[in-house]
Motif scaffolding. Sequence first.
Motif, PDB file in Angstrom:
ATOM      1  N   VAL A  25      -1.975 -27.635  78.567  1.00  0.00           N
ATOM      2  CA  VAL A  25      -3.325 -28.161  78.409  1.00  0.00           C
ATOM      3  C   VAL A  25      -3.826 -27.776  77.019  1.00  0.00           C
ATOM      4  O   VAL A  25      -3.851 -26.595  76.670  1.00  0.00           O
ATOM      5  N   GLU A  32     -17.904 -34.664  64.800  1.00  0.00           N
ATOM      6  CA  GLU A  32     -17.566 -36.089  64.842  1.00  0.00           C
ATOM      7  C   GLU A  32     -16.884 -36.581  63.569  1.00  0.00           C
ATOM      8  O   GLU A  32     -16.102 -37.519  63.618  1.00  0.00           O
ATOM      9  N   VAL A  38      -8.727 -35.884  65.099  1.00  0.00           N
ATOM     10  CA  VAL A  38      -8.797 -35.671  66.556  1.00  0.00           C
ATOM     11  C   VAL A  38      -7.919 -36.709  67.257  1.00  0.00           C
ATOM     12  O   VAL A  38      -7.111 -36.375  68.133  1.00  0.00           O
ATOM     13  N   LEU A  39      -8.067 -37.953  66.851  1.00  0.00           N
ATOM     14  CA  LEU A  39      -7.328 -39.030  67.506  1.00  0.00           C
ATOM     15  C   LEU A  39      -5.823 -38.889  67.270  1.00  0.00           C
ATOM     16  O   LEU A  39      -5.023 -39.071  68.197  1.00  0.00           O
ATOM     17  N   TYR A  42      -4.587 -36.117  69.398  1.00  0.00           N
ATOM     18  CA  TYR A  42      -4.544 -36.583  70.787  1.00  0.00           C
ATOM     19  C   TYR A  42      -3.256 -37.376  71.010  1.00  0.00           C
ATOM     20  O   TYR A  42      -2.546 -37.175  71.991  1.00  0.00           O
ATOM     21  N   PRO A  52      -3.909 -33.416  76.655  1.00  0.00           N
ATOM     22  CA  PRO A  52      -4.950 -33.164  75.661  1.00  0.00           C
ATOM     23  C   PRO A  52      -6.325 -33.620  76.137  1.00  0.00           C
ATOM     24  O   PRO A  52      -6.440 -34.568  76.897  1.00  0.00           O
ATOM     25  N   TYR A  53      -7.348 -32.919  75.697  1.00  0.00           N
ATOM     26  CA  TYR A  53      -8.693 -33.467  75.808  1.00  0.00           C
ATOM     27  C   TYR A  53      -9.516 -32.988  74.621  1.00  0.00           C
ATOM     28  O   TYR A  53      -9.135 -32.045  73.931  1.00  0.00           O
ATOM     29  N   THR A  54     -10.598 -33.681  74.401  1.00  0.00           N
ATOM     30  CA  THR A  54     -11.343 -33.445  73.172  1.00  0.00           C
ATOM     31  C   THR A  54     -12.681 -32.796  73.474  1.00  0.00           C
ATOM     32  O   THR A  54     -13.262 -32.993  74.528  1.00  0.00           O
ATOM     33  N   ASN A  55     -13.135 -32.015  72.534  1.00  0.00           N
ATOM     34  CA  ASN A  55     -14.427 -31.348  72.637  1.00  0.00           C
ATOM     35  C   ASN A  55     -15.115 -31.535  71.290  1.00  0.00           C
ATOM     36  O   ASN A  55     -14.940 -30.742  70.382  1.00  0.00           O
ATOM     37  N   VAL A  56     -15.813 -32.643  71.175  1.00  0.00           N
ATOM     38  CA  VAL A  56     -16.333 -33.042  69.871  1.00  0.00           C
ATOM     39  C   VAL A  56     -17.845 -32.846  69.836  1.00  0.00           C
ATOM     40  O   VAL A  56     -18.561 -33.301  70.718  1.00  0.00           O
ATOM     41  N   GLY A  57     -18.288 -32.142  68.833  1.00  0.00           N
ATOM     42  CA  GLY A  57     -19.719 -31.895  68.657  1.00  0.00           C
ATOM     43  C   GLY A  57     -20.329 -32.912  67.716  1.00  0.00           C
ATOM     44  O   GLY A  57     -19.627 -33.681  67.070  1.00  0.00           O
ATOM     45  N   LEU A  58     -21.636 -32.898  67.672  1.00  0.00           N
ATOM     46  CA  LEU A  58     -22.361 -33.851  66.850  1.00  0.00           C
ATOM     47  C   LEU A  58     -23.179 -33.043  65.845  1.00  0.00           C
ATOM     48  O   LEU A  58     -23.872 -32.111  66.240  1.00  0.00           O
ATOM     49  N   ILE A  80     -19.420 -23.749  82.376  1.00  0.00           N
ATOM     50  CA  ILE A  80     -18.387 -24.704  81.966  1.00  0.00           C
ATOM     51  C   ILE A  80     -17.525 -24.090  80.869  1.00  0.00           C
ATOM     52  O   ILE A  80     -16.300 -24.130  80.918  1.00  0.00           O
ATOM     53  N   GLU A  84     -13.522 -23.174  81.295  1.00  0.00           N
ATOM     54  CA  GLU A  84     -12.551 -23.863  80.452  1.00  0.00           C
ATOM     55  C   GLU A  84     -11.614 -22.922  79.745  1.00  0.00           C
ATOM     56  O   GLU A  84     -10.418 -23.168  79.667  1.00  0.00           O
TER      57      GLU A  84
ATOM     58  N   LEU B  55     -22.772 -31.229  75.644  1.00  0.00           N
ATOM     59  CA  LEU B  55     -22.365 -32.563  75.205  1.00  0.00           C
ATOM     60  C   LEU B  55     -20.893 -32.831  75.476  1.00  0.00           C
ATOM     61  O   LEU B  55     -20.047 -31.975  75.225  1.00  0.00           O
ATOM     62  N   LEU B  57     -18.728 -35.768  74.012  1.00  0.00           N
ATOM     63  CA  LEU B  57     -18.725 -36.961  73.170  1.00  0.00           C
ATOM     64  C   LEU B  57     -17.329 -37.568  73.205  1.00  0.00           C
ATOM     65  O   LEU B  57     -16.343 -36.888  72.933  1.00  0.00           O
ATOM     66  N   VAL B  59     -14.155 -39.767  71.987  1.00  0.00           N
ATOM     67  CA  VAL B  59     -13.562 -40.082  70.696  1.00  0.00           C
ATOM     68  C   VAL B  59     -13.059 -41.516  70.778  1.00  0.00           C
ATOM     69  O   VAL B  59     -12.301 -41.868  71.685  1.00  0.00           O
ATOM     70  N   TRP B  77      -3.924 -36.903  85.312  1.00  0.00           N
ATOM     71  CA  TRP B  77      -4.536 -35.614  84.992  1.00  0.00           C
ATOM     72  C   TRP B  77      -6.016 -35.751  84.667  1.00  0.00           C
ATOM     73  O   TRP B  77      -6.446 -36.705  84.040  1.00  0.00           O
ATOM     74  N   SER B  84     -15.379 -29.143  85.572  1.00  0.00           N
ATOM     75  CA  SER B  84     -16.474 -28.170  85.518  1.00  0.00           C
ATOM     76  C   SER B  84     -17.815 -28.872  85.387  1.00  0.00           C
ATOM     77  O   SER B  84     -18.799 -28.462  85.995  1.00  0.00           O
TER      78      SER B  84
END
Lengths: 381, 371
Positions: A25, A32, A38-39, A42, A52-58, A80, A84, B55, B57, B59, B77, B84
């Motif tokens: 994981v 952003e 990021v892409l 991924y 994979p998963y993304t955690n993107v802030g603004l 959360i 995580e 947040l 967001l 992609v 998955w 969460s």
Amino acid sequence: MTDGRVERLAGLLTDYSLELREGQVVRIDSLEAGAPLVLELYRAAIRAGAFPYTNVGLSGLSESLLQLGSEEQLRYLSPIQWEEIEQLDALVTIWSETNTRALSRVDPARHAAHIAAQRKLSNRRWERISGGELSWCGTLFPTNAHAQEAEMSLAEYEDFVFTACHVHEDDPASHWSAVSTELQGRAAELGAARELRIVGPETDLRVGVEGRTWLAADGRYNMPDGEVFTSPLETETEGEIRYTFPAVYHSREVEDVRLRFEDGRVVQAEAARGNDYLQSLLDMDAGARILGEVAFGLNYEIDRFTRNILFDEKIGGTMHLALGSGFPQAGGQNTSGLHWDMICDLREEGEVYADGELVWKAGRFLAEPVREVVESGVGEL
Amino acid sequence: MNSESRVGRLAGVLVDYSTRVAEGDLVCIDAGPAAAPLVRELWRRVLAAGGHPHLRLDVEGAQELLLREGSDVQLDWVSPLRRSEVERADVRIAIEADVNTRGNTAVHPERQARAERAREPLRRIHFARASAGELRAVVTLYPTAAAAQDADMSLSEYEEFVYRAGLLDREDPVGEWTALGRRFAELAEWLGGRKTIRVVGEGTDLTLGVEGRTWVPCDGRENFPDGEVFTGPVETAVNGTIRFSYPATYAGRRVGGVELEFRGGEVVRAEAEEGGAFLREMLALDDGARRAGEFSFGLNDAVAEFTGHALFDEKIGGTVHLALGASYPESGGRVQSALHWDLVCDLRSGSEVYADGELVYRDGRFIAGPL
């Protein structure tokens, strides 16, 4: 059209830095502006069979929190976030600011309270990283804001960043494997030294390193990378040093720092600009006047100062000596809230002696290092 | 009114009215990057209300990449972050802001179905917590050029449409929604005692059993904009044929000219002029996907035209819609499915609705009852 360098950087991070495997994981953290990387990450992770998963802030949200948040909101850590962090096998942090000075006017006390609360989470993350449960790598995706700090155009800065990561050419992983072998050799060689003497313009400093472990920073935790470092003996730094590059801490610059050490501690300090800030940081706590790190910057693709420690501390031909906390894995025992990397340019007329023998001149080691692969790392590839 | 202040008003209604954010609430904001101006406004307002904003967001391109290249286990998955969020959030504000509503057209429908199924457990937790009052969740839309394109409008025309639909052009949007909510509640109560609803229109003659089911008024708390009264039909008591006037987009794909025949509550015949393969794939998603989980009257007169987005189309005053797949538990409906796909039928001309045999609705308007 995707920049092929971004794709290669992503592959380098997943295959080499994180050694991402099927079923792991992996979370990709970014703002952003880092979306193109990021892409690609991924994609690389999907192809590696990972999850994979993304955690993107603004951009702009931290300012709002720091400006408007109550004490409780500033210190809040969500369940959360806690849940995580336990479930990750790998984590990539992409620094990608759209304004590096957005927090300049935030109340420092409120900022400090927020950072202190977040530290609980980052401590747990480091625990998992040092325990080998979580692999982590930090990197940067070029933006105009970072280019502006470096006084470059975006295109120039992209060239600078991607070349420093060696993703301008095919197969960057072999490059970094070779770097790793070389740095491990240097680290082994330096491990035999009892004392380093650094001589340069208005600099003559003796640093005791006997019994300490030198570590190779070879692109696992940072990309780009390229340094060997240790934590010196806490009571045996003697002499004086002049830092040629501005010393930056939390985006604030102190220029032309000069320090005098006796018995390991700074006894005299002055700066041409930002002297008050320098003095206040030295008084932060008991460990702030003691060196926590001594390191050689060995990435010769990084040839200039860009006001970003990710790059600056690796400039080929420099040394950095950090005030504050040491690295336990290097044998360091100093603890402090401070870890302030200050960089000394030795490319013009610097010399370094190891136990009296000249080993480094004008920004280069003199002899080829011992070609000995030390323990793990390269062999695992 | 400049666009900034409209975004601010939308954020204000979502935080203060729709989800009633209170001190200490963990508020998950789920959005695409195109919605950044709304996210920033929400962030400030959640903080001002004493909440803790969080947040997620999207992609651009990541979901498409997963659908194209992911292995079966990767499609199955679900990230620990999503789990969460669903388990922990007190409030969830989901903002649709597609920059391309057709990006998944070439993805194999079976793979899309698989990814939908994987999220079914999360959907179940979400609905259960929402029904139990542990989670206040609203879905809204931030206007993008892509959504405007689907509506055959310019972006500025579409923005006007969206904000008008939310009554955000009114002096007191919250007051308007509160008043509408009362009227919808009266209608829901009036419909509550009925046993059957029969819808008759062009190509449509459908009878739905609704005995013992609850009609739920929708006043902007779960969808924004809003304006409908819905129920969950009795699972075995849907019979007849319905032709949907409008194309329906689901998960980035469009199906048009849909006609469904129900017998004993189940779809026994499905035809579409466009996207038939995708329709059949979705109907085969699971057992519940062939049943009508929801039947609803669209009652928002500020939404008059079809724009290709269910959030608005299903609210058009003078339409009804039927959803294939999952019921909302609060209606008493028991269909469980990974699917919930709203299909809209325009009744504004040449149509009638009978409740227990009594003509109650003609050409898009109730002619009996409290409205």
